[in-house]
Design a protein around this motif. Structure first.
Motif, PDB file in Angstrom:
ATOM      1  N   ASP A 183       8.950   6.323  10.302  1.00 27.13           N
ATOM      2  CA  ASP A 183       9.072   6.223   8.842  1.00 27.13           C
ATOM      3  C   ASP A 183       8.031   7.191   8.281  1.00 27.13           C
ATOM      4  N   LEU A 184       8.365   8.471   8.343  1.00 26.85           N
ATOM      5  CA  LEU A 184       7.447   9.560   7.978  1.00 26.85           C
ATOM      6  C   LEU A 184       8.176  10.512   7.043  1.00 26.85           C
ATOM      7  N   PRO A 185       7.429  11.265   6.212  1.00 25.95           N
ATOM      8  CA  PRO A 185       8.117  12.237   5.343  1.00 25.95           C
ATOM      9  C   PRO A 185       8.762  13.380   6.130  1.00 25.95           C
TER      10      PRO A 185
ATOM     11  N   THR B 179       1.339   1.387  16.966  1.00 23.65           N
ATOM     12  CA  THR B 179       1.615   1.883  15.626  1.00 23.65           C
ATOM     13  C   THR B 179       0.555   2.908  15.228  1.00 23.65           C
ATOM     14  N   PHE B 180       0.979   3.955  14.495  1.00 24.08           N
ATOM     15  CA  PHE B 180       0.092   5.094  14.174  1.00 24.08           C
ATOM     16  C   PHE B 180       0.062   5.315  12.666  1.00 24.08           C
ATOM     17  N   GLU B 181      -1.152   5.566  12.143  1.00 25.56           N
ATOM     18  CA  GLU B 181      -1.288   5.804  10.703  1.00 25.56           C
ATOM     19  C   GLU B 181      -2.342   6.890  10.495  1.00 25.56           C
ATOM     20  N   PHE B 182      -2.009   7.923   9.705  1.00 26.01           N
ATOM     21  CA  PHE B 182      -2.991   9.014   9.537  1.00 26.01           C
ATOM     22  C   PHE B 182      -3.884   8.848   8.309  1.00 26.01           C
ATOM     23  N   HIS B 183      -3.538   7.934   7.405  1.00 30.62           N
ATOM     24  CA  HIS B 183      -4.359   7.710   6.212  1.00 30.62           C
ATOM     25  C   HIS B 183      -5.468   6.724   6.619  1.00 30.62           C
TER      26      HIS B 183
ATOM     27  N   ARG C 180       0.847  -1.194   0.000  1.00 37.18           N
ATOM     28  CA  ARG C 180       0.000   0.000   0.000  1.00 37.18           C
ATOM     29  C   ARG C 180       0.881   1.243   0.000  1.00 37.18           C
ATOM     30  N   THR C 181       2.138   1.042   0.355  1.00 34.05           N
ATOM     31  CA  THR C 181       3.132   2.129   0.436  1.00 34.05           C
ATOM     32  C   THR C 181       4.505   1.537   0.149  1.00 34.05           C
ATOM     33  N   GLN C 182       5.514   2.375   0.202  1.00 39.56           N
ATOM     34  CA  GLN C 182       6.896   1.878   0.261  1.00 39.56           C
ATOM     35  C   GLN C 182       7.005   1.101   1.559  1.00 39.56           C
ATOM     36  N   ILE C 183       7.838   0.086   1.596  1.00 38.56           N
ATOM     37  CA  ILE C 183       7.926  -0.674   2.845  1.00 38.56           C
ATOM     38  C   ILE C 183       9.371  -0.767   3.338  1.00 38.56           C
ATOM     39  N   VAL C 184       9.506  -1.185   4.598  1.00 35.26           N
ATOM     40  CA  VAL C 184      10.837  -1.445   5.150  1.00 35.26           C
ATOM     41  C   VAL C 184      11.130  -2.924   4.918  1.00 35.26           C
ATOM     42  N   TYR C 185      12.295  -3.212   4.337  1.00 33.16           N
ATOM     43  CA  TYR C 185      12.686  -4.596   4.064  1.00 33.16           C
ATOM     44  C   TYR C 185      13.531  -5.145   5.216  1.00 33.16           C
TER      45      TYR C 185
ATOM     46  N   GLY D 258       4.741   5.932  10.218  1.00 33.93           N
ATOM     47  CA  GLY D 258       3.423   5.405  10.082  1.00 33.93           C
ATOM     48  C   GLY D 258       3.447   3.905   9.843  1.00 33.93           C
ATOM     49  N   THR D 259       2.270   3.353   9.972  1.00 35.53           N
ATOM     50  CA  THR D 259       2.099   1.899   9.823  1.00 35.53           C
ATOM     51  C   THR D 259       2.333   1.475   8.372  1.00 35.53           C
ATOM     52  N   GLY D 260       1.827   2.276   7.431  1.00 32.97           N
ATOM     53  CA  GLY D 260       2.003   1.977   5.996  1.00 32.97           C
ATOM     54  C   GLY D 260       1.410   0.630   5.629  1.00 32.97           C
ATOM     55  N   SER D 261       2.241  -0.255   5.076  1.00 35.47           N
ATOM     56  CA  SER D 261       1.779  -1.578   4.643  1.00 35.47           C
ATOM     57  C   SER D 261       1.942  -2.624   5.743  1.00 35.47           C
ATOM     58  N   GLY D 262       2.432  -2.196   6.895  1.00 35.81           N
ATOM     59  CA  GLY D 262       2.541  -3.121   8.032  1.00 35.81           C
ATOM     60  C   GLY D 262       3.707  -4.081   7.919  1.00 35.81           C
ATOM     61  N   SER D 263       4.662  -3.790   7.042  1.00 35.01           N
ATOM     62  CA  SER D 263       5.800  -4.708   6.886  1.00 35.01           C
ATOM     63  C   SER D 263       6.613  -4.781   8.181  1.00 35.01           C
TER      64      SER D 263
ATOM     65  N   VAL E  72       0.558  12.045  13.706  1.00 31.22           N
ATOM     66  CA  VAL E  72       1.441  12.184  14.872  1.00 31.22           C
ATOM     67  C   VAL E  72       2.223  13.503  14.853  1.00 31.22           C
ATOM     68  N   CYS E  73       2.325  14.132  13.691  1.00 28.53           N
ATOM     69  CA  CYS E  73       3.043  15.415  13.632  1.00 28.53           C
ATOM     70  C   CYS E  73       2.154  16.508  14.222  1.00 28.53           C
ATOM     71  N   GLU E  74       0.880  16.450  13.862  1.00 27.12           N
ATOM     72  CA  GLU E  74      -0.065  17.478  14.339  1.00 27.12           C
ATOM     73  C   GLU E  74      -0.512  17.212  15.764  1.00 27.12           C
TER      74      GLU E  74
HETATM   75  N1  SAM Z   1       7.192   1.364   7.626  1.00 27.33           N
HETATM   76  C1  SAM Z   1       6.032   1.009   6.854  1.00 27.33           C
HETATM   77  C2  SAM Z   1       6.149  -0.435   6.366  1.00 27.33           C
HETATM   78  O1  SAM Z   1       7.201  -1.069   6.616  1.00 27.33           O
HETATM   79  O2  SAM Z   1       5.219  -0.948   5.753  1.00 27.33           O
HETATM   80  C3  SAM Z   1       5.833   1.934   5.683  1.00 27.33           C
HETATM   81  C4  SAM Z   1       5.537   3.346   6.100  1.00 27.33           C
HETATM   82  S1  SAM Z   1       5.068   4.346   4.746  1.00 27.33           S
HETATM   83  C5  SAM Z   1       6.527   4.673   3.935  1.00 27.33           C
HETATM   84  C6  SAM Z   1       4.733   5.877   5.544  1.00 27.33           C
HETATM   85  C7  SAM Z   1       3.344   5.897   6.127  1.00 27.33           C
HETATM   86  O3  SAM Z   1       3.286   7.002   7.030  1.00 27.33           O
HETATM   87  C8  SAM Z   1       2.249   6.131   5.115  1.00 27.33           C
HETATM   88  O4  SAM Z   1       1.291   5.114   5.198  1.00 27.33           O
HETATM   89  C9  SAM Z   1       1.644   7.478   5.503  1.00 27.33           C
HETATM   90  O5  SAM Z   1       0.248   7.523   5.322  1.00 27.33           O
HETATM   91  C10 SAM Z   1       2.007   7.565   6.960  1.00 27.33           C
HETATM   92  N2  SAM Z   1       2.138   8.938   7.488  1.00 27.33           N
HETATM   93  C11 SAM Z   1       2.715   9.997   6.885  1.00 27.33           C
HETATM   94  N3  SAM Z   1       2.673  11.082   7.680  1.00 27.33           N
HETATM   95  C12 SAM Z   1       2.056  10.706   8.820  1.00 27.33           C
HETATM   96  C13 SAM Z   1       1.719  11.369  10.032  1.00 27.33           C
HETATM   97  N4  SAM Z   1       1.995  12.645  10.192  1.00 27.33           N
HETATM   98  N5  SAM Z   1       1.098  10.660  11.007  1.00 27.33           N
HETATM   99  C14 SAM Z   1       0.823   9.342  10.833  1.00 27.33           C
HETATM  100  N6  SAM Z   1       1.120   8.654   9.705  1.00 27.33           N
HETATM  101  C15 SAM Z   1       1.722   9.319   8.707  1.00 27.33           C
END
Ligand code: SAM
Length: 392
Positions: free
Chosen positions: A212-214, A136-140, A89-94, A117-122, A178-180
């Motif tokens: 793992d956030l932007p 684990t926290f995910e905003f999407h 669902r996103t880039q993942i951590v290998y 974020g949780t992302g793809s849950g990898s 989690v940023c806000e």
């Molecule tokens: N580490 C994850 C894995 O191994 O599958 C992948 C994480 S993915 C690259 C980044 C995730 O962070 C995305 O799903 C995105 O929606 C979430 N995200 C980005 N900014 C966020 C924020 N401020 N709070 C919570 N989740 C956030």
């Protein structure tokens, strides 16, 4: 239900989540059903032929149209195999990164992890297996719902009818920016956490944080409220760009984190091979061979050009061309390539043992920025005396 990801099972049973290993780059998750069929381009595999067999078994079928066999292996899921097969669902951590991070933090039964974020849950699956609890926290919102359902299916989170948090296993997922809004989890939040009577806020007390956030630098100031106060806490920020690392380090320093270190994991696979020993004589034979082939080629091109100039008919040309092409005798063994093929390790030749690096290996390379913080540096006299008592 116990998690299939953390407990070993011997035999394939109806209802199991299993992984069908078709090839190294093709692993598919299947839920075993009595009447289920797993279709592949090689043919259809009946689940009934898998039930009762030990995990790891090879399942073979005759392929359609010819008399050959096709086979797959049925494996019990592990976080590592899940990382290779999960729906992205996103880039993942290998695994090269996740395993390094977990060993560096010494993850174990006393580790309480925050992940965003949780992302793809990898990574969540790997943390869940090796920690006391993962928050684990995910905003999407859609990704939050998908991850929640997946964690419930995999036995990492209990179902809604679970009565206590213990039954809720060791993962809590919360829908949050989690940023806000930071990491504190309250009754009013959209979360998988099951609050006990009178409990209004979750005591997270994390001693490991993975971001793992932007923009991790916006989340770092929110960590003090939820990390453990009386032990050393580690944070790792996972960022693909060096500019992000720069901003992260600025924020870590500004918020009192120390021992900052940046690491990059570069996965390499070494392949052991034998390479034929080549002598100076071999090199001379090769050079002579190249020279004679070159001369033959020049001569042939010259002849063809002359023929074209003399306007020879097409039929004559073809006939002539073939008769004039030098018949190159099937070359003997040539140590540098063309010619007879020699099987690696042929005992008629001498070989050197060498290693080669396989350059293409899947590991999403990001920079890993580590830092540590101890909020309360005061000695907990009661705890210390208890530890001394126990060690005596
Ligand atoms: N580490 C994850 C894995 O191994 O599958 C992948 C994480 S993915 C690259 C980044 C995730 O962070 C995305 O799903 C995105 O929606 C979430 N995200 C980005 N900014 C966020 C924020 N401020 N709070 C919570 N989740 C956030």
């Amino acid at each position: 239900m116990n998690s299939v990801f953390s407990e070993y099972k011997d035999f394939i049973q109806e209802g199991d989540l299993a992984l069908a290993w078709i090839s190294r780059n093709n692993i598919k998750a299947i839920t075993i059903e009595k009447d289920g069929v797993f279709n592949t381009r090689y043919g259809s595999f009946l689940h009934s032929g898998m039930i009762g067999k030990p995990y790891g078994s090879q399942i073979a079928i005759r392929t359609k149209g010819n008399n050959k066999f096709a086979f797959i292996h049925i494996l019990q899921p592990t976080p590592e195999l899940w990382t290779l097969s999960l729906p992205h669902r996103t880039q993942i951590v290998y695994t090269p990164d996740s395993s390094y991070i977990m060993q560096r933090f010494n993850c174990g039964p006393n580790t309480r992890v925050i992940e965003a974020g949780t992302g793809s849950g990898s990574f969540s699956h790997a943390f869940a297996r090796s920690s006391n609890h993962l928050f684990t926290f995910e905003f999407h919102e859609v990704r939050y719902e998908q991850a929640l359902e997946e964690f419930q299916d995999h036995g990492l989170i209990g179902n809604d009818d679970a009565k206590s948090n213990e039954a809720f296993k060791n993962v809590t997922i919360t829908h949050r920016d989690v940023c806000e809004n930071g990491f504190t989890i309250k009754q009013t939040d959209k979360t998988s956490y099951k609050f006990a009577e009178g409990e209004d806020e979750v005591k997270i007390n994390a001693n490991v944080v993975f971001l793992d956030l932007p923009a991790p630098w916006n989340a770092i100031p929110n960590l003090d409220q939820v990390i453990s106060k009386n032990e050393k806490v580690g944070v790792c920020c996972f960022s693909p760009c060096i500019e992000q690392v720069d901003k992260t380090i600025e924020s870590l320093i500004g918020n009192g984190w120390t021992e900052i270190e940046m690491v990059e994991i570069q996965g390499k696979q070494y392949e052991a091979r034998r390479q034929m020993e080549r002598t100076l004589d071999d090199a001379l034979i090769r050079l002579k061979d190249i020279k004679s082939r070159k001369l033959e080629g020049v001569e042939r091109r010259k002849r063809l050009l002359e023929e074209t100039m003399n306007d020879i008919s097409h039929e004559e040309k073809t006939e002539d061309k073939d008769s004039k092409r030098p018949s190159v005798a099937k070359t003997r063994y040539n140590p540098f390539g063309k010619g007879q093929r020699i099987k690696e390790g042929d005992s008629n030749y001498s070989w050197l043992q060498v290693t080669k690096v396989e350059s293409e290996i899947k590991s999403h390379t990001s920079y890993l920025t580590f830092a540590y913080k101890t909020i309360s540096k005061e000695r907990d006299v009661e705890l210390v005396s208890k530890l001394i008592e126990n060690s005596g």
